[in-house]
Design a protein around this motif. Structure first.
Motif, PDB file in Angstrom:
ATOM      1  N   VAL A  59       0.958  -1.297   0.065  1.00  0.00           N
ATOM      2  CA  VAL A  59      -0.062  -0.024  -0.050  1.00  0.00           C
ATOM      3  C   VAL A  59       0.917   1.315  -0.137  1.00  0.00           C
ATOM      4  CG1 VAL A  59      -2.050   1.068   1.065  1.00  0.00           C
ATOM      5  CG2 VAL A  59      -1.662  -1.206   1.391  1.00  0.00           C
ATOM      6  N   ALA A  60       0.492   2.200  -0.759  1.00  0.00           N
ATOM      7  CA  ALA A  60       1.239   3.392  -0.814  1.00  0.00           C
ATOM      8  C   ALA A  60       0.317   4.477  -0.483  1.00  0.00           C
ATOM      9  CB  ALA A  60       1.907   3.672  -1.929  1.00  0.00           C
ATOM     10  N   MET A  61       0.611   5.771  -0.067  1.00  0.00           N
ATOM     11  CA  MET A  61      -0.338   6.902   0.311  1.00  0.00           C
ATOM     12  C   MET A  61       0.261   8.057  -0.918  1.00  0.00           C
ATOM     13  SD  MET A  61      -1.181   6.981   4.083  1.00  0.00           S
ATOM     14  CE  MET A  61      -2.566   8.514   4.020  1.00  0.00           C
ATOM     15  N   LEU A  62      -0.776   8.721  -1.488  1.00  0.00           N
ATOM     16  CA  LEU A  62      -0.355  10.085  -1.968  1.00  0.00           C
ATOM     17  C   LEU A  62      -1.064  11.049  -1.647  1.00  0.00           C
ATOM     18  CD1 LEU A  62       1.099  11.482  -4.320  1.00  0.00           C
ATOM     19  CD2 LEU A  62      -0.644  10.724  -5.882  1.00  0.00           C
ATOM     20  N   VAL A  63      -0.626  12.091  -0.924  1.00  0.00           N
ATOM     21  CA  VAL A  63      -1.180  13.057  -0.307  1.00  0.00           C
ATOM     22  C   VAL A  63      -0.915  14.532  -0.763  1.00  0.00           C
ATOM     23  CG1 VAL A  63      -1.223  11.878   1.979  1.00  0.00           C
ATOM     24  CG2 VAL A  63       0.578  13.523   1.721  1.00  0.00           C
ATOM     25  N   GLY A  64      -1.889  15.259  -0.806  1.00  0.00           N
ATOM     26  CA  GLY A  64      -1.664  16.549  -1.432  1.00  0.00           C
ATOM     27  C   GLY A  64      -2.393  17.816  -0.538  1.00  0.00           C
ATOM     28  N   VAL A  65      -2.140  19.041  -1.075  1.00  0.00           N
ATOM     29  CA  VAL A  65      -2.410  20.183  -0.214  1.00  0.00           C
ATOM     30  C   VAL A  65      -3.922  20.146   0.511  1.00  0.00           C
ATOM     31  CG1 VAL A  65      -3.564  21.774  -2.051  1.00  0.00           C
ATOM     32  CG2 VAL A  65      -2.145  22.639   0.180  1.00  0.00           C
ATOM     33  N   GLY A  66      -4.756  19.308  -0.055  1.00  0.00           N
ATOM     34  CA  GLY A  66      -5.993  19.054   0.396  1.00  0.00           C
ATOM     35  C   GLY A  66      -5.956  18.431   2.048  1.00  0.00           C
ATOM     36  N   ALA A  67      -4.749  17.681   2.253  1.00  0.00           N
ATOM     37  CA  ALA A  67      -4.642  17.167   3.588  1.00  0.00           C
ATOM     38  C   ALA A  67      -3.731  18.038   4.419  1.00  0.00           C
ATOM     39  CB  ALA A  67      -3.973  15.790   3.268  1.00  0.00           C
ATOM     40  N   ARG A  68      -3.453  19.080   4.224  1.00  0.00           N
ATOM     41  CA  ARG A  68      -2.592  20.202   4.998  1.00  0.00           C
ATOM     42  C   ARG A  68      -3.122  20.251   6.424  1.00  0.00           C
ATOM     43  NH1 ARG A  68      -2.919  26.298   3.367  1.00  0.00           N
ATOM     44  NH2 ARG A  68      -1.846  26.611   5.517  1.00  0.00           N
ATOM     45  N   HIS A  69      -4.254  20.105   6.634  1.00  0.00           N
ATOM     46  CA  HIS A  69      -4.646  20.302   8.084  1.00  0.00           C
ATOM     47  C   HIS A  69      -4.857  18.780   8.695  1.00  0.00           C
ATOM     48  CE1 HIS A  69      -8.257  19.096   5.765  1.00  0.00           C
ATOM     49  NE2 HIS A  69      -9.102  18.905   6.893  1.00  0.00           N
TER      50      HIS A  69
ATOM     51  N   LEU B  24       3.767  18.385  -4.824  1.00  0.00           N
ATOM     52  CA  LEU B  24       4.456  19.462  -4.712  1.00  0.00           C
ATOM     53  C   LEU B  24       3.771  20.285  -3.921  1.00  0.00           C
ATOM     54  CD1 LEU B  24       7.159  20.700  -4.742  1.00  0.00           C
ATOM     55  CD2 LEU B  24       6.626  21.643  -7.082  1.00  0.00           C
ATOM     56  N   PRO B  25       2.545  20.748  -4.142  1.00  0.00           N
ATOM     57  CA  PRO B  25       1.962  21.852  -3.137  1.00  0.00           C
ATOM     58  C   PRO B  25       1.608  21.239  -2.141  1.00  0.00           C
ATOM     59  CG  PRO B  25       1.026  21.667  -5.546  1.00  0.00           C
ATOM     60  CD  PRO B  25       1.716  20.624  -5.349  1.00  0.00           C
ATOM     61  N   GLY B  26       1.542  19.961  -1.603  1.00  0.00           N
ATOM     62  CA  GLY B  26       1.300  19.173  -0.497  1.00  0.00           C
ATOM     63  C   GLY B  26       2.648  18.716   0.380  1.00  0.00           C
ATOM     64  N   LYS B  27       3.733  19.505  -0.009  1.00  0.00           N
ATOM     65  CA  LYS B  27       4.990  18.918   0.558  1.00  0.00           C
ATOM     66  C   LYS B  27       5.167  19.413   2.007  1.00  0.00           C
ATOM     67  CE  LYS B  27       9.864  20.845   0.430  1.00  0.00           C
ATOM     68  NZ  LYS B  27      10.625  19.489   0.623  1.00  0.00           N
ATOM     69  N   PHE B  28       4.251  20.292   2.572  1.00  0.00           N
ATOM     70  CA  PHE B  28       4.338  20.534   3.938  1.00  0.00           C
ATOM     71  C   PHE B  28       3.261  19.756   4.667  1.00  0.00           C
ATOM     72  CE2 PHE B  28       1.755  23.832   2.375  1.00  0.00           C
ATOM     73  CZ  PHE B  28       0.703  24.276   3.150  1.00  0.00           C
ATOM     74  N   VAL B  29       2.729  18.762   4.194  1.00  0.00           N
ATOM     75  CA  VAL B  29       1.630  17.807   4.790  1.00  0.00           C
ATOM     76  C   VAL B  29       2.277  17.141   5.838  1.00  0.00           C
ATOM     77  CG1 VAL B  29      -0.212  16.205   4.541  1.00  0.00           C
ATOM     78  CG2 VAL B  29      -0.197  17.935   2.984  1.00  0.00           C
ATOM     79  N   VAL B  30       3.595  16.511   5.571  1.00  0.00           N
ATOM     80  CA  VAL B  30       4.252  15.594   6.355  1.00  0.00           C
ATOM     81  C   VAL B  30       5.479  16.045   6.252  1.00  0.00           C
ATOM     82  CG1 VAL B  30       5.290  13.205   6.340  1.00  0.00           C
ATOM     83  CG2 VAL B  30       2.690  13.630   5.814  1.00  0.00           C
ATOM     84  N   PRO B  31       6.485  15.814   7.373  1.00  0.00           N
ATOM     85  CA  PRO B  31       7.836  16.586   7.378  1.00  0.00           C
ATOM     86  C   PRO B  31       8.485  15.623   6.581  1.00  0.00           C
ATOM     87  CG  PRO B  31       6.862  16.338   9.629  1.00  0.00           C
ATOM     88  CD  PRO B  31       5.730  15.772   8.715  1.00  0.00           C
ATOM     89  N   ASP B  32       9.560  16.441   5.896  1.00  0.00           N
ATOM     90  CA  ASP B  32      10.356  15.621   5.052  1.00  0.00           C
ATOM     91  C   ASP B  32      11.337  14.641   5.499  1.00  0.00           C
ATOM     92  OD1 ASP B  32       9.938  16.790   2.373  1.00  0.00           O
ATOM     93  OD2 ASP B  32      10.403  18.590   2.832  1.00  0.00           O
ATOM     94  N   ASP B  33      11.772  14.986   6.814  1.00  0.00           N
ATOM     95  CA  ASP B  33      12.518  13.962   7.740  1.00  0.00           C
ATOM     96  C   ASP B  33      11.932  12.794   8.149  1.00  0.00           C
ATOM     97  OD1 ASP B  33      11.533  15.759   9.383  1.00  0.00           O
ATOM     98  OD2 ASP B  33      13.561  16.306  10.363  1.00  0.00           O
ATOM     99  N   HIS B  34      10.401  12.718   7.996  1.00  0.00           N
ATOM    100  CA  HIS B  34       9.935  11.715   8.825  1.00  0.00           C
ATOM    101  C   HIS B  34      10.152  10.288   8.111  1.00  0.00           C
ATOM    102  CE1 HIS B  34       6.628   9.543  10.295  1.00  0.00           C
ATOM    103  NE2 HIS B  34       6.248  10.335  11.417  1.00  0.00           N
ATOM    104  N   PRO B  35      10.560   9.239   8.691  1.00  0.00           N
ATOM    105  CA  PRO B  35      10.686   7.784   8.252  1.00  0.00           C
ATOM    106  C   PRO B  35       9.554   7.458   7.453  1.00  0.00           C
ATOM    107  CG  PRO B  35      10.172   7.702  10.570  1.00  0.00           C
ATOM    108  CD  PRO B  35      10.293   9.225  10.303  1.00  0.00           C
TER     109      PRO B  35
ATOM    110  N   ILE C 207      10.872  20.435   5.093  1.00  0.00           N
ATOM    111  CA  ILE C 207       9.799  20.446   5.988  1.00  0.00           C
ATOM    112  C   ILE C 207      10.023  19.762   7.213  1.00  0.00           C
ATOM    113  CG2 ILE C 207       7.249  20.234   6.245  1.00  0.00           C
ATOM    114  CD1 ILE C 207       8.073  22.350   4.162  1.00  0.00           C
ATOM    115  N   ARG C 208      10.008  20.706   8.274  1.00  0.00           N
ATOM    116  CA  ARG C 208      10.223  20.334   9.624  1.00  0.00           C
ATOM    117  C   ARG C 208       9.630  21.367  10.546  1.00  0.00           C
ATOM    118  NH1 ARG C 208      15.718  20.947   8.391  1.00  0.00           N
ATOM    119  NH2 ARG C 208      16.686  22.743   8.962  1.00  0.00           N
ATOM    120  N   GLY C 209       8.797  20.934  11.862  1.00  0.00           N
ATOM    121  CA  GLY C 209       8.467  21.810  12.656  1.00  0.00           C
ATOM    122  C   GLY C 209       7.140  22.274  12.106  1.00  0.00           C
TER     123      GLY C 209
END
Length: 612
Positions: free
Chosen positions: A238-248, A268-279, A429-431
């Motif tokens: 299973v893979a997830m693809l998340v966009g800016v609609g999930a920002r909250h 790309l617009p949803g880049k800040f939904v999840v931290p980039d350094d998250h495993p 993206i962190r914090g």
């Protein structure tokens, strides 16, 4: 006919309060508009005055204690500022422009708002109703021009239409997350509000109390969730693809991914939904994405899409290769790219929160573990490209230095072009960090006005515009807007003296580059910054870059760092396909004028990736 003193439009008044003359005047339509905006919670209008909106400007002046007008240098920038303000806050952005050319200039920024689904209200002027249709100077029928753009689009023809049509325009913009447009002829702007020259029957009055209003979160249907849970539970990869609609919905996205042992791919617009350094994340997807994300899309047997209708379908699993579950608040977007077995029309946070207890924890986590190892290798490759010894300066190093110097809750705005590649891969993206660019329209030049609009909305946060020399030059006059409004934005220019993205697109298509580089020397935009009274520094030595960024970012006002970077650095895709490599080679064989420099740069990149 003599004009009564009480009906005159005042020209001047003492700052900070109405003067005695103003207090005795009747309310004009321009003021009725301004008052209604305030009642909707609007505190800022971005725009440029002109003789086509003098009545609106007078209305804004009369409400100046509650409604701030931010004077800009180009109407396109005003529309981008309103769009950036709306993107960052979720509130209504408002921009204003005069009739004819002023209103035309708004269009690019407004289309950005429309295509990225943010609420913006555009206010424009028009010639007096008595001369419409007579080929009057600057006569442009804006309701026709804006017909494709605005979901609510109206020319005001009667003072009694206010405030009802203002309410409808704002409701439409907020509920549909799109653009609304109201155009006011000059004579209507200064007409006494509430008077009816045609003696028409007016609309019903608005409610006495009008709260800020937007579409409430859409709850999921339990049958839809049950079907989604069934499909996801059956999946082995299973893979997830998340966009800016999930920002909250960051916590909910992470919880579902953990339960499913699913890697998270981000638009790309949803880049800040999840931290980039998250495993759990493998980063972005598409031309600016990562190799692990692209490989993941080819290998997964089940795809959960949340808050995105990802437009680049060639990067999605081939039809029939994966079962698809899609969660989106807009039902019309579900199933647009791939047949969707389990559609869920709902708010992302609510849907994921209710879906989570329906999912069984994944017993086999080897699929996730394998992609975590791939992502560790990718991150190491990207870090290696941030080489401080490279001269000319590598744009990856410039973005890496920005990433290290910026605060933990910084907002980064970005233009379209090669700079989007460097930001996508080297801005972490962190914090509380955020990231904004023109998503679907992918227009040049919004980075600077986005930053101005967002800095106005969040005066206590660090706002950084990472822009190219091409995009900055288009609207550079509005750096002066930031100075004049005491907005401490930080501008970092990736100066390759060319239209870099177009250059590489020509080569990938198999053509030698043509007409995409400016003549040397590179422009010195830092001189413009200093001329505006701001901090400005020009950097061409990589050893000076970290210190220059620290000085700029600690400066208490607007600051600009203009950095000359290697113009021959290729924004390589996450994985180069055979067709791309073939076209690249053919372009060189046809006489690519800068082949030696480009080959040397590619060789250095490869050496950096392979070097221990």
């Amino acid at each position: 006919m003599a004009v009564r003193e009480a009906d005159r439009v005042p020209l001047i008044g003492r700052h900070g309060r109405r003067d005695d003359l103003e207090a005795g005047m009747k309310e004009i339509v321009g003021e009725s508009l301004a008052r209604r905006l305030v009642e909707w919670g609007v505190d800022t209008v971005f725009g440029l005055p002109g003789d086509g909106i003098n009545g609106l400007m007078e209305g804004f002046r009369r409400q100046r204690e509650r409604l701030r007008f931010v004077l800009v240098h180009h109407e396109e920038a005003a529309a981008f500022m309103a769009t950036g303000y709306a993107k960052a806050t979720g509130r209504l952005g408002v921009c204003a422009a005069t009739s004819g050319p002023g209103a035309i200039h708004l269009l690019n920024g407004l289309y950005d708002a429309k295509l990225d689904h943010v609420p913006v209200l555009a206010l424009t002027g028009m010639q007096e109703t008595s001369v419409l249709g007579t080929y009057y100077q600057q006569e442009v029928h804006l309701d026709r021009l804006y017909q494709d753009l605005a979901a609510y689009n109206l020319v005001i023809t009667n003072p009694q239409q206010l405030p009802g049509v203002v309410d409808l325009a704002i409701r439409t913009a907020l509920s549909r997350r799109t653009v609304a447009h109201l155009s006011f002829p000059n004579d209507i702007q200064v007409a006494v509000a509430g008077e009816d020259p045609y003696r028409h029957v007016g609309p019903g009055g608005p409610p006495s109390s009008l709260p800020t209003w937007s579409r409430p979160p859409l709850r999921p249907e339990q049958e839809d969730l049950a079907r989604a849970a069934e499909v996801l539970s059956d999946g082995e990869r299973v893979a997830m693809l998340v966009g800016v609609g999930a920002r909250h919905a960051r916590e909910e996205v992470l919880a579902v991914a953990e339960r499913l042992a699913s890697p998270i791919v981000k638009t790309l617009p949803g880049k800040f939904v999840v931290p980039d350094d998250h495993p759990l994340t493998t980063g972005g997807l598409g031309l600016l994405g990562t190799r692990p994300s692209e490989e993941l899309m080819e290998e997964c047997d089940t795809l959960l899409m949340v808050g995105t209708s990802f437009p680049y379908s060639t990067y999605l699993p081939a039809p029939g290769r994966a079962r698809v579950v899609q969660i989106d608040v807009d039902p019309s977007l579900v199933g647009m790219r791939r047949p969707t077995e389990a559609p869920v029309a709902a708010d992302a946070r609510l849907a994921l929160r209710e879906l989570l207890p329906m999912l069984e924890p994944a017993a086999d986590r080897s699929f996730l573990a394998r992609y975590q190892r791939k992502m560790d290798a990718w991150r190491a490759d990207m870090k290696a490209l941030q080489d401080p010894s490279r001269d000319p300066i590598a744009p990856q190093y410039l973005m890496g230095c920005v990433d290290e110097t910026a605060s933990g809750d910084a907002i980064l705005t970005c233009d379209s072009g090669t700079i989007a590649t460097w930001a996508a891969r080297h801005w972490t993206i962190r914090g509380g960090r955020e990231f904004y660019l023109s998503g679907n329209l992918a227009t040049m030049a919004p980075g600077l006005p986005y930053a101005i609009g967002m800095q106005h909305a969040f005066p206590g946060r660090q706002v950084i515009a990472f822009v190219g020399d091409g995009g900055f030059a288009m609207l550079m006059a509005d750096f002066l807007t930031a100075v004049r409004h005491d907005l401490p934005i930080k501008v970092v220019i990736n100066n390759n003296n060319s239209y870099g993205q177009i250059l590489w697109e020509q080569i990938v298509l198999g053509y030698p580059e043509y007409a995409v580089r400016h003549r040397r020397p590179e422009a010195d935009f830092s001189a413009w910054a200093r001329g505006c009274g701001a901090f400005g520094v020009k950097i061409s030595d990589p050893r000076e870059l970290p210190g220059a960024l620290r000085r700029a970012f600690s400066h208490d006002g607007p600051a600009l760092v203009d950095c000359d970077v290697n113009p021959d650095e290729p924004p390589m895709p996450g994985r180069v396909k055979y067709e791309q490599a073939k076209a690249f080679t053919e372009a060189f064989l046809r006489g690519q004028p800068h082949k030696a420099n480009i080959l040397a740069t590619v060789a250095r990149d490869k050496f950096s990736e392979l070097r221990p």
